[in-house]
Design a protein around this motif. Structure first.
Motif, PDB file in Angstrom:
ATOM      1  N   THR A  87      19.664  33.948 -15.797  1.00 47.89           N
ATOM      2  CA  THR A  87      18.444  33.555 -16.493  1.00 47.89           C
ATOM      3  C   THR A  87      17.539  32.796 -15.533  1.00 47.89           C
ATOM      4  N   THR A  88      16.251  32.925 -15.770  1.00 45.20           N
ATOM      5  CA  THR A  88      15.254  32.139 -15.055  1.00 45.20           C
ATOM      6  C   THR A  88      14.644  31.190 -16.066  1.00 45.20           C
ATOM      7  N   VAL A  89      14.637  29.906 -15.748  1.00 50.05           N
ATOM      8  CA  VAL A  89      14.125  28.914 -16.685  1.00 50.05           C
ATOM      9  C   VAL A  89      12.827  28.322 -16.168  1.00 50.05           C
ATOM     10  N   CYS A  90      11.845  28.297 -17.051  1.00 45.31           N
ATOM     11  CA  CYS A  90      10.572  27.630 -16.782  1.00 45.31           C
ATOM     12  C   CYS A  90      10.471  26.484 -17.783  1.00 45.31           C
ATOM     13  N   ALA A  91      10.575  25.262 -17.294  1.00 44.87           N
ATOM     14  CA  ALA A  91      10.532  24.086 -18.168  1.00 44.87           C
ATOM     15  C   ALA A  91       9.218  23.337 -18.024  1.00 44.87           C
ATOM     16  N   SER A  92       8.181  24.050 -17.582  1.00 46.60           N
ATOM     17  CA  SER A  92       6.882  23.424 -17.323  1.00 46.60           C
ATOM     18  C   SER A  92       6.288  22.810 -18.578  1.00 46.60           C
ATOM     19  N   LEU A  93       5.603  21.701 -18.382  1.00 50.57           N
ATOM     20  CA  LEU A  93       4.887  21.079 -19.482  1.00 50.57           C
ATOM     21  C   LEU A  93       3.722  21.956 -19.913  1.00 50.57           C
ATOM     22  N   TYR A  94       3.164  22.687 -18.960  1.00 51.92           N
ATOM     23  CA  TYR A  94       2.051  23.582 -19.242  1.00 51.92           C
ATOM     24  C   TYR A  94       1.992  24.637 -18.158  1.00 51.92           C
ATOM     25  N   CYS A 109      16.067  39.938 -15.217  1.00 49.53           N
ATOM     26  CA  CYS A 109      16.594  38.593 -15.456  1.00 49.53           C
ATOM     27  C   CYS A 109      15.885  37.982 -16.659  1.00 49.53           C
ATOM     28  N   LEU A 110      16.637  37.562 -17.645  1.00 51.77           N
ATOM     29  CA  LEU A 110      16.051  37.020 -18.871  1.00 51.77           C
ATOM     30  C   LEU A 110      15.384  35.665 -18.636  1.00 51.77           C
ATOM     31  N   PRO A 111      14.113  35.530 -19.028  1.00 56.59           N
ATOM     32  CA  PRO A 111      13.436  34.245 -18.893  1.00 56.59           C
ATOM     33  C   PRO A 111      13.627  33.367 -20.125  1.00 56.59           C
ATOM     34  N   VAL A 112      13.703  32.076 -19.881  1.00 54.47           N
ATOM     35  CA  VAL A 112      13.748  31.071 -20.942  1.00 54.47           C
ATOM     36  C   VAL A 112      12.658  30.064 -20.617  1.00 54.47           C
ATOM     37  N   SER A 113      11.833  29.746 -21.612  1.00 50.55           N
ATOM     38  CA  SER A 113      10.710  28.856 -21.352  1.00 50.55           C
ATOM     39  C   SER A 113      10.269  28.191 -22.644  1.00 50.55           C
ATOM     40  N   PHE A 114       9.470  27.153 -22.483  1.00 48.33           N
ATOM     41  CA  PHE A 114       8.811  26.575 -23.647  1.00 48.33           C
ATOM     42  C   PHE A 114       7.700  27.527 -24.081  1.00 48.33           C
ATOM     43  N   GLY A 115       7.430  27.547 -25.373  1.00 47.52           N
ATOM     44  CA  GLY A 115       6.442  28.478 -25.901  1.00 47.52           C
ATOM     45  C   GLY A 115       5.104  27.848 -26.201  1.00 47.52           C
ATOM     46  N   ASN A 116       4.717  26.829 -25.434  1.00 46.40           N
ATOM     47  CA  ASN A 116       3.530  26.059 -25.772  1.00 46.40           C
ATOM     48  C   ASN A 116       2.266  26.458 -25.027  1.00 46.40           C
ATOM     49  N   SER A 117       2.343  27.380 -24.080  1.00 53.31           N
ATOM     50  CA  SER A 117       1.120  27.745 -23.357  1.00 53.31           C
ATOM     51  C   SER A 117       1.224  29.195 -22.879  1.00 53.31           C
ATOM     52  N   ARG A 126      13.245  36.250 -28.244  1.00 53.35           N
ATOM     53  CA  ARG A 126      14.485  36.991 -28.456  1.00 53.35           C
ATOM     54  C   ARG A 126      14.321  38.511 -28.332  1.00 53.35           C
ATOM     55  N   GLU A 127      13.183  38.951 -27.823  1.00 48.24           N
ATOM     56  CA  GLU A 127      12.996  40.377 -27.544  1.00 48.24           C
ATOM     57  C   GLU A 127      13.043  40.646 -26.040  1.00 48.24           C
ATOM     58  N   ASN A 128      12.383  39.789 -25.264  1.00 41.76           N
ATOM     59  CA  ASN A 128      12.400  39.943 -23.818  1.00 41.76           C
ATOM     60  C   ASN A 128      12.550  38.578 -23.124  1.00 41.76           C
ATOM     61  N   GLY A 129      13.097  37.627 -23.855  1.00 42.03           N
ATOM     62  CA  GLY A 129      13.295  36.278 -23.355  1.00 42.03           C
ATOM     63  C   GLY A 129      13.405  35.314 -24.519  1.00 42.03           C
ATOM     64  N   TYR A 130      13.369  34.039 -24.196  1.00 43.99           N
ATOM     65  CA  TYR A 130      13.543  33.016 -25.237  1.00 43.99           C
ATOM     66  C   TYR A 130      12.444  31.974 -25.084  1.00 43.99           C
ATOM     67  N   ASP A 142      19.622  25.804 -25.853  1.00 43.58           N
ATOM     68  CA  ASP A 142      19.972  26.938 -26.724  1.00 43.58           C
ATOM     69  C   ASP A 142      19.464  28.251 -26.137  1.00 43.58           C
ATOM     70  N   GLY A 143      18.294  28.213 -25.522  1.00 40.10           N
ATOM     71  CA  GLY A 143      17.747  29.410 -24.891  1.00 40.10           C
ATOM     72  C   GLY A 143      18.611  29.875 -23.723  1.00 40.10           C
ATOM     73  N   ILE A 144      19.103  28.945 -22.948  1.00 44.13           N
ATOM     74  CA  ILE A 144      19.993  29.293 -21.836  1.00 44.13           C
ATOM     75  C   ILE A 144      21.277  29.917 -22.379  1.00 44.13           C
ATOM     76  N   ARG A 145      21.831  29.316 -23.419  1.00 43.59           N
ATOM     77  CA  ARG A 145      23.039  29.890 -24.055  1.00 43.59           C
ATOM     78  C   ARG A 145      22.759  31.289 -24.568  1.00 43.59           C
ATOM     79  N   TRP A 146      21.595  31.475 -25.208  1.00 43.43           N
ATOM     80  CA  TRP A 146      21.220  32.795 -25.727  1.00 43.43           C
ATOM     81  C   TRP A 146      21.155  33.818 -24.593  1.00 43.43           C
ATOM     82  N   ALA A 147      20.549  33.437 -23.469  1.00 39.81           N
ATOM     83  CA  ALA A 147      20.427  34.360 -22.338  1.00 39.81           C
ATOM     84  C   ALA A 147      21.795  34.773 -21.810  1.00 39.81           C
ATOM     85  N   PHE A 148      22.745  33.838 -21.781  1.00 41.25           N
ATOM     86  CA  PHE A 148      24.086  34.131 -21.273  1.00 41.25           C
ATOM     87  C   PHE A 148      24.886  35.012 -22.223  1.00 41.25           C
TER      88      PHE A 148
END
Length: 191
Positions: A87-94, A109-117, A126-130, A142-148
């Motif tokens: 998984t690739t994680v983007c934890a950016s504030l924006y 590689c499944l991406p996991v990120s905040f959905g705020n921007s 849950r279709e092409n990432g979290y 939870d998103g990281i767990r989902w990706a795994f």
């Protein structure tokens, strides 16, 4: 050179320790996964690329084994890195867009990120990432767990790659710009 027997979490930014990129939030999410007993420290490995202005303020706080890939500017190496990660994680504030998310998807590689921007324009939950709730360490975990688990079963690498090509190929984006330009011209002519 990444360990094949571990879940690989990838993080990338021009500058890892840029406060807006959320690296400490990712580290808290990893800690949450371990504290809750979802994974042992030995199950996880963090790989990251980009520059670090003050490594002594960042590296000691990584709770699992890690690989600092440094500055990467070779597209073949990028492909190999993304392909090796779970998984690739983007934890950016924006984020205005989130290019690393598209690069990850293009490599399966499944991406996991905040959905705020801007990330919400790339990831369909849950279709092409979290898409995690903004700034929630627990939901990012939870998103990281989902990706795994579920994500790796439900979302194929080929589907993600085809989606990226369909939505972001140069000719596709060029057509969108031309359409926007033509709409603006029509609007101007009406006034």
């Amino acid at each position: 050179g990444l360990p094949a027997d571990k879940y690989i979490i990838l993080f990338g930014a021009a500058r890892i320790d840029d406060p807006f990129k959320g690296f400490p939030t990712l580290l808290k999410a990893i800690g949450h996964l371990i504290e809750r007993g979802y994974y042992r420290k030995d199950d996880l490995h963090l790989a990251f690329f980009g520059r670090i202005k003050n490594p002594e303020e960042v590296l000691p706080y990584i709770p699992i084994g890690c690989t600092d890939l440094g500055w990467v500017d070779d597209s073949s190496l990028f492909s190999a890195i993304y392909s090796a990660a779970d998984t690739t994680v983007c934890a950016s504030l924006y984020e205005t867009f989130g290019q690393t998310l598209i690069e990850a998807q293009a490599c399966g590689c499944l991406p996991v990120s905040f959905g705020n921007s801007g990330q919400a324009d790339i990831i369909r939950h849950r279709e092409n990432g979290y898409l995690a709730q903004a700034y929630s360490v627990e939901d990012l975990a939870d998103g990281i767990r989902w990706a795994f688990s579920e994500g790796k079963i439900q979302v194929s690498a080929e589907t993600m790659r085809n989606d990226v090509l369909h939505r972001y190929a140069g000719d596709v984006v060029a057509r969108q710009y031309i359409q926007l330009y033509e709409q603006l011209l029509e609007k101007e002519d009406k006034h």
